[in-house]
Design a protein around this motif. Structure first.
Motif, PDB file in Angstrom:
ATOM      1  N   PRO A 135     -20.156 -28.404 -10.499  1.00  0.00           N
ATOM      2  CA  PRO A 135     -21.158 -29.457 -10.263  1.00  0.00           C
ATOM      3  C   PRO A 135     -22.577 -28.909 -10.113  1.00  0.00           C
ATOM      4  O   PRO A 135     -23.537 -29.539 -10.577  1.00  0.00           O
ATOM      5  CB  PRO A 135     -20.670 -30.107  -8.962  1.00  0.00           C
ATOM      6  CG  PRO A 135     -19.189 -29.869  -8.960  1.00  0.00           C
ATOM      7  CD  PRO A 135     -18.985 -28.534  -9.625  1.00  0.00           C
ATOM      8  N   TYR A 156     -12.618 -31.795 -16.173  1.00  0.00           N
ATOM      9  CA  TYR A 156     -13.962 -31.988 -15.613  1.00  0.00           C
ATOM     10  C   TYR A 156     -14.926 -32.563 -16.652  1.00  0.00           C
ATOM     11  O   TYR A 156     -15.683 -33.491 -16.370  1.00  0.00           O
ATOM     12  CB  TYR A 156     -14.521 -30.669 -15.065  1.00  0.00           C
ATOM     13  CG  TYR A 156     -15.840 -30.845 -14.344  1.00  0.00           C
ATOM     14  CD1 TYR A 156     -15.873 -31.155 -12.983  1.00  0.00           C
ATOM     15  CD2 TYR A 156     -17.046 -30.720 -15.007  1.00  0.00           C
ATOM     16  CE1 TYR A 156     -17.070 -31.340 -12.309  1.00  0.00           C
ATOM     17  CE2 TYR A 156     -18.259 -30.902 -14.348  1.00  0.00           C
ATOM     18  CZ  TYR A 156     -18.260 -31.207 -13.004  1.00  0.00           C
ATOM     19  OH  TYR A 156     -19.453 -31.395 -12.347  1.00  0.00           O
ATOM     20  N   GLU A 213     -14.012 -36.322 -17.580  1.00  0.00           N
ATOM     21  CA  GLU A 213     -13.965 -37.277 -16.464  1.00  0.00           C
ATOM     22  C   GLU A 213     -15.226 -37.267 -15.603  1.00  0.00           C
ATOM     23  O   GLU A 213     -15.578 -38.282 -15.008  1.00  0.00           O
ATOM     24  CB  GLU A 213     -12.739 -36.984 -15.584  1.00  0.00           C
ATOM     25  CG  GLU A 213     -11.440 -37.320 -16.301  1.00  0.00           C
ATOM     26  CD  GLU A 213     -10.212 -37.140 -15.442  1.00  0.00           C
ATOM     27  OE1 GLU A 213     -10.310 -36.493 -14.364  1.00  0.00           O
ATOM     28  OE2 GLU A 213      -9.131 -37.614 -15.855  1.00  0.00           O
ATOM     29  N   THR A 214     -15.901 -36.130 -15.501  1.00  0.00           N
ATOM     30  CA  THR A 214     -17.044 -36.023 -14.587  1.00  0.00           C
ATOM     31  C   THR A 214     -18.347 -35.765 -15.328  1.00  0.00           C
ATOM     32  O   THR A 214     -19.360 -36.419 -15.065  1.00  0.00           O
ATOM     33  CB  THR A 214     -16.795 -34.892 -13.571  1.00  0.00           C
ATOM     34  OG1 THR A 214     -15.563 -35.159 -12.899  1.00  0.00           O
ATOM     35  CG2 THR A 214     -17.926 -34.806 -12.556  1.00  0.00           C
ATOM     36  N   GLN A 241     -21.919 -38.284 -16.320  1.00  0.00           N
ATOM     37  CA  GLN A 241     -23.245 -37.850 -15.862  1.00  0.00           C
ATOM     38  C   GLN A 241     -24.232 -37.758 -17.021  1.00  0.00           C
ATOM     39  O   GLN A 241     -25.419 -38.042 -16.868  1.00  0.00           O
ATOM     40  CB  GLN A 241     -23.139 -36.493 -15.182  1.00  0.00           C
ATOM     41  CG  GLN A 241     -22.396 -36.542 -13.876  1.00  0.00           C
ATOM     42  CD  GLN A 241     -22.710 -35.321 -13.046  1.00  0.00           C
ATOM     43  OE1 GLN A 241     -23.882 -35.063 -12.758  1.00  0.00           O
ATOM     44  NE2 GLN A 241     -21.692 -34.580 -12.686  1.00  0.00           N
TER      45      GLN A 241
END
Ligand SMILES: [Zn+2]
Length: 328
Positions: A249, A295, A298-299, A303
């Protein structure tokens, strides 16, 4: 020298393949050739099986395929559920390549992987690579790209090589010349583990001086070069830029910035994004604990959308680009 199982249909020096603009291309996977209509999102750089010990270590590259299937199936099932339809597996000779294991995992999970021919970098190169003539390396690569890898029935989809961080060694140069000639003969893409821009530039110089095509070169780990001007310099020459360190992140803003700058500079159709994650590691008990492949879909992609990157651009980055980069 390893045995070439099938006599190559092409040979080193053959230079007649030139794709026409509308040629139909396929991604060559463990489950056979796939057209763009067969596939959705593709991750261009994730690992299923890697051994980072060298060839001379006891147990190197060894594992029971059933154990790899048992460990990796939940990770592949999860990434399938996240919408990924194929993974390009970047483990060549030198880091424990096992095409038989990739095939077993693919069949157990009904999930296509794209296996490479080629060899990694020093000091991971086994003695036969040091000893082999450039012509023999080229013929070996063509044999795997047009036939199969080590009697497994798995056809290699692309060519993976690597460079020492500070610059190609003589052996790495020999390997890259062989790869460039094999790329010309087959249309296969070369991807190189290369962390510094000046080394990637020297590789592109060598590929072009050998008759190869910059559009068939993927600069793997390009994000590790802090000077974005070099990224764009090589993209201007035709190369693909692979930003494959996504997954933490704390790094998301930097990757979003790299993507945005690539798009703004007009190189959107040459950008690849991935995580460089996985894998079953035979050096660890039970293969260790893989890092999941989810990741990015899905993430990170949400973003990217939240940062204002349009859906059509995200589709290009995750579907069109990895297919075009590695299909032939
Ligand atoms: Zn990798």
């Amino acid at each position: 020298m390893q045995d070439v199982v099938n006599a190559p249909r092409l040979y080193c020096g053959f230079a007649a393949i030139r794709e026409s603009a509308d040629a139909v291309t396929h991604l060559i996977t463990t489950l056979g050739p796939k057209g763009s209509d067969d596939l959705g999102m593709i991750l261009p750089h994730e690992h299923v099986f890697v051994d980072l010990r060298t060839w001379d270590q006891p147990g190197y590259g060894q594992a029971d395929p059933a154990d790899v299937i048992r460990l990796m199936t939940p990770y592949i099932d999860a990434v399938k559920s996240a919408g990924i339809t194929a993974i390009v597996e970047p483990g060549p000779i030198g880091v424990g390549r096992r095409a038989d294991i990739l095939l077993a995992v693919s069949q157990a999970t009904d999930f296509p992987l794209v296996a490479p021919t080629g060899v990694y970098r020093e000091p991971w190169l086994p003695p036969w690579v040091h000893d082999a003539a450039e012509d023999a390396l080229c013929d070996w690569m063509i044999g795997e790209l047009t036939g199969e890898i080590e009697g497994t029935g798995v056809q290699a989809g692309w060519i993976k090589v690597g460079a020492t961080d500070t610059g190609m060694t003589r052996v790495e140069q020999k390997v890259l010349r062989a790869a460039a000639r094999a790329s010309v003969a087959t249309g296969a893409t070369i991807g190189s583990h290369t962390v510094r821009g000046e080394v990637a530039r020297a590789q592109l110089d060598l590929i072009e001086s050998t008759g190869g095509d910059a559009r068939r070169f993927v600069w793997i780990h390009a994000h590790t070069e802090p000077d974005v001007a070099i990224h764009h310099e090589l993209a201007r020459r035709g190369a693909w830029l692979e930003y494959d360190g996504i997954g933490e992140p704390a790094d998301d803003a930097r990757f979003i910035d790299l993507i945005r700058r690539g798009l703004d500079a007009g190189f959107g159709e040459q950008l690849l994004i991935s995580m460089d994650r996985g894998w079953y590691d035979p050096a660890k008990p039970g293969g260790g604990v893989p890092r999941p492949f989810t990741y990015l879909p899905e993430t990170f992609l949400p973003q990217l959308a939240a940062a204002g990157i349009e859906d059509a651009t995200i589709r290009m980055l995750t579907r069109r680009n990895p297919f075009v980069a590695f299909a032939r």
